[in-house]
Design a protein around this motif. Structure first.
Motif, PDB file in Angstrom:
ATOM      1  N   ALA A 118       0.819  -1.214   0.000  1.00 41.37           N
ATOM      2  CA  ALA A 118       0.000   0.000   0.000  1.00 41.37           C
ATOM      3  C   ALA A 118       0.851   1.261   0.000  1.00 41.37           C
ATOM      4  N   VAL A 119       2.012   1.214   0.646  1.00 36.38           N
ATOM      5  CA  VAL A 119       2.900   2.382   0.686  1.00 36.38           C
ATOM      6  C   VAL A 119       3.342   2.751  -0.726  1.00 36.38           C
ATOM      7  N   TYR A 120       3.753   1.752  -1.499  1.00 40.74           N
ATOM      8  CA  TYR A 120       4.212   2.014  -2.867  1.00 40.74           C
ATOM      9  C   TYR A 120       3.041   2.407  -3.765  1.00 40.74           C
ATOM     10  N   ALA A 121       1.917   1.731  -3.586  1.00 40.30           N
ATOM     11  CA  ALA A 121       0.746   2.040  -4.410  1.00 40.30           C
ATOM     12  C   ALA A 121       0.277   3.471  -4.175  1.00 40.30           C
ATOM     13  N   ASP A 122       0.252   3.890  -2.921  1.00 40.48           N
ATOM     14  CA  ASP A 122      -0.177   5.256  -2.614  1.00 40.48           C
ATOM     15  C   ASP A 122       0.805   6.282  -3.176  1.00 40.48           C
ATOM     16  N   ALA A 123       2.098   5.962  -3.109  1.00 39.63           N
ATOM     17  CA  ALA A 123       3.107   6.885  -3.648  1.00 39.63           C
ATOM     18  C   ALA A 123       2.965   7.019  -5.160  1.00 39.63           C
ATOM     19  N   ILE A 124       2.702   5.914  -5.831  1.00 43.71           N
ATOM     20  CA  ILE A 124       2.514   5.950  -7.286  1.00 43.71           C
ATOM     21  C   ILE A 124       1.271   6.762  -7.634  1.00 43.71           C
ATOM     22  N   THR A 125       0.193   6.517  -6.904  1.00 46.38           N
ATOM     23  CA  THR A 125      -1.052   7.251  -7.144  1.00 46.38           C
ATOM     24  C   THR A 125      -0.854   8.755  -6.956  1.00 46.38           C
ATOM     25  N   ALA A 126      -0.005   9.108  -5.993  1.00 44.43           N
ATOM     26  CA  ALA A 126       0.250  10.525  -5.704  1.00 44.43           C
ATOM     27  C   ALA A 126       1.245  11.151  -6.674  1.00 44.43           C
ATOM     28  N   GLY A 127       1.788  10.353  -7.595  1.00 41.94           N
ATOM     29  CA  GLY A 127       2.744  10.877  -8.560  1.00 41.94           C
ATOM     30  C   GLY A 127       4.125  11.105  -7.985  1.00 41.94           C
ATOM     31  N   ASP A 128       4.488  10.361  -6.958  1.00 40.01           N
ATOM     32  CA  ASP A 128       5.803  10.499  -6.325  1.00 40.01           C
ATOM     33  C   ASP A 128       6.894  10.185  -7.350  1.00 40.01           C
ATOM     34  N   PRO A 129       7.784  11.131  -7.656  1.00 37.38           N
ATOM     35  CA  PRO A 129       8.805  10.908  -8.694  1.00 37.38           C
ATOM     36  C   PRO A 129       9.795   9.803  -8.341  1.00 37.38           C
ATOM     37  N   ARG A 130       9.906   9.458  -7.068  1.00 38.62           N
ATOM     38  CA  ARG A 130      10.836   8.391  -6.679  1.00 38.62           C
ATOM     39  C   ARG A 130      10.408   7.039  -7.230  1.00 38.62           C
ATOM     40  N   THR A 131       9.155   6.912  -7.627  1.00 37.33           N
ATOM     41  CA  THR A 131       8.638   5.628  -8.108  1.00 37.33           C
ATOM     42  C   THR A 131       8.685   5.499  -9.626  1.00 37.33           C
ATOM     43  N   LYS A 132       9.362   6.420 -10.305  1.00 38.39           N
ATOM     44  CA  LYS A 132       9.293   6.441 -11.771  1.00 38.39           C
ATOM     45  C   LYS A 132       9.826   5.167 -12.412  1.00 38.39           C
ATOM     46  N   ASN A 133      10.788   4.500 -11.764  1.00 39.34           N
ATOM     47  CA  ASN A 133      11.370   3.275 -12.331  1.00 39.34           C
ATOM     48  C   ASN A 133      11.060   2.050 -11.473  1.00 39.34           C
ATOM     49  N   LEU A 134       9.933   2.099 -10.773  1.00 41.21           N
ATOM     50  CA  LEU A 134       9.581   1.026  -9.844  1.00 41.21           C
ATOM     51  C   LEU A 134       8.657   0.019 -10.523  1.00 41.21           C
ATOM     52  N   TYR A 135       8.989  -1.272 -10.366  1.00 37.53           N
ATOM     53  CA  TYR A 135       8.210  -2.364 -10.941  1.00 37.53           C
ATOM     54  C   TYR A 135       7.943  -3.412  -9.862  1.00 37.53           C
ATOM     55  N   PHE A 136       6.988  -4.286 -10.139  1.00 36.48           N
ATOM     56  CA  PHE A 136       6.611  -5.321  -9.178  1.00 36.48           C
ATOM     57  C   PHE A 136       6.430  -6.641  -9.913  1.00 36.48           C
ATOM     58  N   ASP A 137       7.081  -7.699  -9.422  1.00 34.82           N
ATOM     59  CA  ASP A 137       6.788  -9.002 -10.025  1.00 34.82           C
ATOM     60  C   ASP A 137       5.759  -9.739  -9.175  1.00 34.82           C
ATOM     61  N   VAL A 138       5.049 -10.645  -9.824  1.00 31.91           N
ATOM     62  CA  VAL A 138       3.932 -11.341  -9.172  1.00 31.91           C
ATOM     63  C   VAL A 138       4.266 -12.799  -8.889  1.00 31.91           C
ATOM     64  N   ALA A 139       5.558 -13.115  -8.784  1.00 32.62           N
ATOM     65  CA  ALA A 139       5.964 -14.504  -8.554  1.00 32.62           C
ATOM     66  C   ALA A 139       5.302 -15.065  -7.301  1.00 32.62           C
ATOM     67  N   THR A 140       4.554 -16.122  -7.456  1.00 33.91           N
ATOM     68  CA  THR A 140       3.869 -16.903  -6.408  1.00 33.91           C
ATOM     69  C   THR A 140       2.810 -16.112  -5.644  1.00 33.91           C
ATOM     70  N   VAL A 141       2.509 -14.897  -6.052  1.00 39.41           N
ATOM     71  CA  VAL A 141       1.581 -14.067  -5.278  1.00 39.41           C
ATOM     72  C   VAL A 141       0.169 -14.645  -5.280  1.00 39.41           C
ATOM     73  N   ALA A 142      -0.256 -15.240  -6.390  1.00 39.02           N
ATOM     74  CA  ALA A 142      -1.624 -15.759  -6.481  1.00 39.02           C
ATOM     75  C   ALA A 142      -1.766 -17.175  -5.930  1.00 39.02           C
ATOM     76  N   ASP A 143      -0.661 -17.815  -5.598  1.00 36.60           N
ATOM     77  CA  ASP A 143      -0.715 -19.214  -5.165  1.00 36.60           C
ATOM     78  C   ASP A 143      -1.396 -19.347  -3.801  1.00 36.60           C
ATOM     79  N   GLU A 144      -2.342 -20.262  -3.716  1.00 35.16           N
ATOM     80  CA  GLU A 144      -2.957 -20.665  -2.445  1.00 35.16           C
ATOM     81  C   GLU A 144      -3.610 -19.498  -1.707  1.00 35.16           C
ATOM     82  N   GLN A 145      -4.234 -18.583  -2.441  1.00 38.11           N
ATOM     83  CA  GLN A 145      -4.824 -17.406  -1.817  1.00 38.11           C
ATOM     84  C   GLN A 145      -6.352 -17.458  -1.838  1.00 38.11           C
ATOM     85  N   SER A 146      -6.955 -16.804  -0.855  1.00 33.07           N
ATOM     86  CA  SER A 146      -8.412 -16.747  -0.772  1.00 33.07           C
ATOM     87  C   SER A 146      -8.957 -15.808  -1.843  1.00 33.07           C
ATOM     88  N   ALA A 147     -10.242 -15.948  -2.126  1.00 38.68           N
ATOM     89  CA  ALA A 147     -10.881 -15.085  -3.119  1.00 38.68           C
ATOM     90  C   ALA A 147     -10.810 -13.622  -2.694  1.00 38.68           C
TER      91      ALA A 147
END
Length: 440
Positions: free
Chosen positions: A352-381
């Motif tokens: 949420a910290v990174y998401a909020d910063a991106i939404t706010a247009g924080d320039p520090r996040t200009k080259n920030l990426y996120f991988d989804v490795a194993t994130v969806a595994d074994e998770q609730s709906a």
């Protein structure tokens, strides 16, 4: 300073791949896997559970287990080997089964093929005793321990040992086989994925959580990074390498300088949890800032596994990363592994910290990426719905497909992500088509 941007369309064209990760038949597949690993023989050995040596049992106990092996699927042969009130644990749907006949029936139907009992410890005191063992198939170098068991034994009035309780569990000890570039390419081809970022596991050799390998630590780190680069060099145009090391070690900056000269190396992999990093410790932050700055100076991207074993991990850790570490690498892609979690799943409080910063247009996040490795595994709906919301909040172009070491392998990882996360087909196409700047 060199600027980076996502050029998925141009890269796909250069590789003669379909744009947006869509095959001619219409199925959506990723263009690249941004989170993969190889394992040298040395790192595979480090990852494996240490095996206990086999021990010889006294003759009377040995006869009991040899008879068990011989009658492995024969209820009538097994029944006399157990006490009348014996119990066995069915670990598949954990519950106890009691009574000689019921125990013998269960065990005679449990195994598909013959096996051996390989004792690793035993003890007796009077008419009671215990035996700890692996359940084994194969001979010599081909032997595999596929299960483990603890036996309680009791000597009857006739002087014969019988089994009073057995707790077989599966699988056996963790055994990682070496994984070469050939092995990785095979599973990428199976999934229809063209390229992969190979994240070296050299940091294991400097991890406080791993067994200590023989020899000089930094020499082991160099050797693992070199082996990974040599493997990737066999598939130019398909595999790129990220060197790794414990960023708190004195040799960290030296290894960045060295890796920057290796043609296959496009970045560095940092694993905060495995390296004992605590971003709430100012000394750790200062060391990390130097590592980030050095990577930036060498134009090496960073993949950072930020989750740690500290139960407090969350918003405060993410804010420190955003405020104190990310600004030290303003000109390179920084990829946060596992969507700021540890996988399976992710840590929404940190994300949420990174998401909020991106939404706010924080320039520090200009080259920030996120991988989804194993994130969806074994998770609730519910978790998957929140995950989808966060994907949209950080922006689809920042989201990169990744697998991790596996299992599951890339094909299954993409299938899980594709079929469980509530995104639209167009959104999946965008993510599948994303290719990180370091592949250029």
């Amino acid at each position: 300073m060199k600027r980076f941007s996502l050029l998925a369309v141009a890269l796909a064209a250069a590789l003669a791949l379909p744009v947006f990760g869509e095959t001619p038949g219409g199925s959506i597949v990723p263009l690249a896997d941004h989170h993969e690993h190889l394992l040298s023989p040395a790192s595979a050995k480090l990852a494996n559970d240490p095996l206990l040596p086999a021990v010889a049992l006294p003759d009377d106990l040995n006869r009991l287990f040899r008879a068990m092996e011989k009658g492995w699927n024969d209820k009538q042969a097994l029944s006399p080997l157990f006490t009348e009130d014996s119990v066995v644990l069915d670990s598949r749907d954990p519950h106890w089964i009691q009574g000689r006949d019921e125990v013998a029936k269960f065990l005679s139907e449990l195994f598909a093929r013959p096996y051996r009992v390989t004792p690793v410890a035993y003890g007796t005191e009077g008419s009671a005793g215990h035996v700890a063992a692996y359940l084994t198939r194969g001979e010599g170098a081909a032997a595999k321990h596929f299960g483990q068991a603890l036996f309680s034994v009791r000597k009857g009035g006739d002087g014969i040992w019988r089994i009073a309780a057995e707790t077989p569990t599966f699988p056996g000890p963790r055994i990682r086989e070496p994984r070469s570039a050939d092995d990785l390419i095979a599973v990428l081809d199976e999934a229809g994925i063209r390229r992969a970022a190979v994240l070296s596991t050299a940091y294991w050799f400097g991890s406080p959580l791993m067994p200590k390998a023989a020899g000089d630590e930094y020499a082991n780190v160099r050797a693992e990074n070199d082996w990974t680069a040599q493997q990737a060099a066999r598939y130019p145009g398909r595999l790129v390498v990220f060197c790794s090391f414990n960023p708190l070690k004195d040799y960290a900056l030296q290894e960045i300088d060295r890796c920057a000269k290796i043609p296959q190396v496009k970045g560095i992999k940092l694993h905060f949890g495995n390296s004992g990093v605590d971003v709430r410790n100012p000394e750790h932050v200062e060391r990390l800032r130097k590592v980030f700055a050095a990577a930036n100076a060498h134009h090496l991207a960073i993949v950072a596994h930020l989750w740690t074993l500290d139960k407090r991990y969350g918003r405060e850790d993410a804010q420190i990363f955003l405020d104190k570490l990310l600004p030290a690498a303003p000109d390179i892609p920084v990829q946060i592994a596992h969507f700021a979690g540890g996988g399976p799943g992710y840590t929404d409080e940190a994300l949420a910290v990174y998401a909020d910063a991106i939404t706010a247009g924080d320039p520090r996040t200009k080259n920030l990426y996120f991988d989804v490795a194993t994130v969806a595994d074994e998770q609730s709906a519910e978790t998957l719905r929140t995950f989808a919301k966060r994907i949209r909040q950080v922006g689809l172009p920042r989201v990169l497909f990744g697998t991790d070491l596996g299992p599951p392998m890339p094909r299954q990882s993409w299938l899980t992500f594709r079929t469980t996360v509530p995104l639209t087909d167009d959104e999946f196409k965008t993510i599948a088509g994303n290719v990180a700047p370091y592949f250029r």
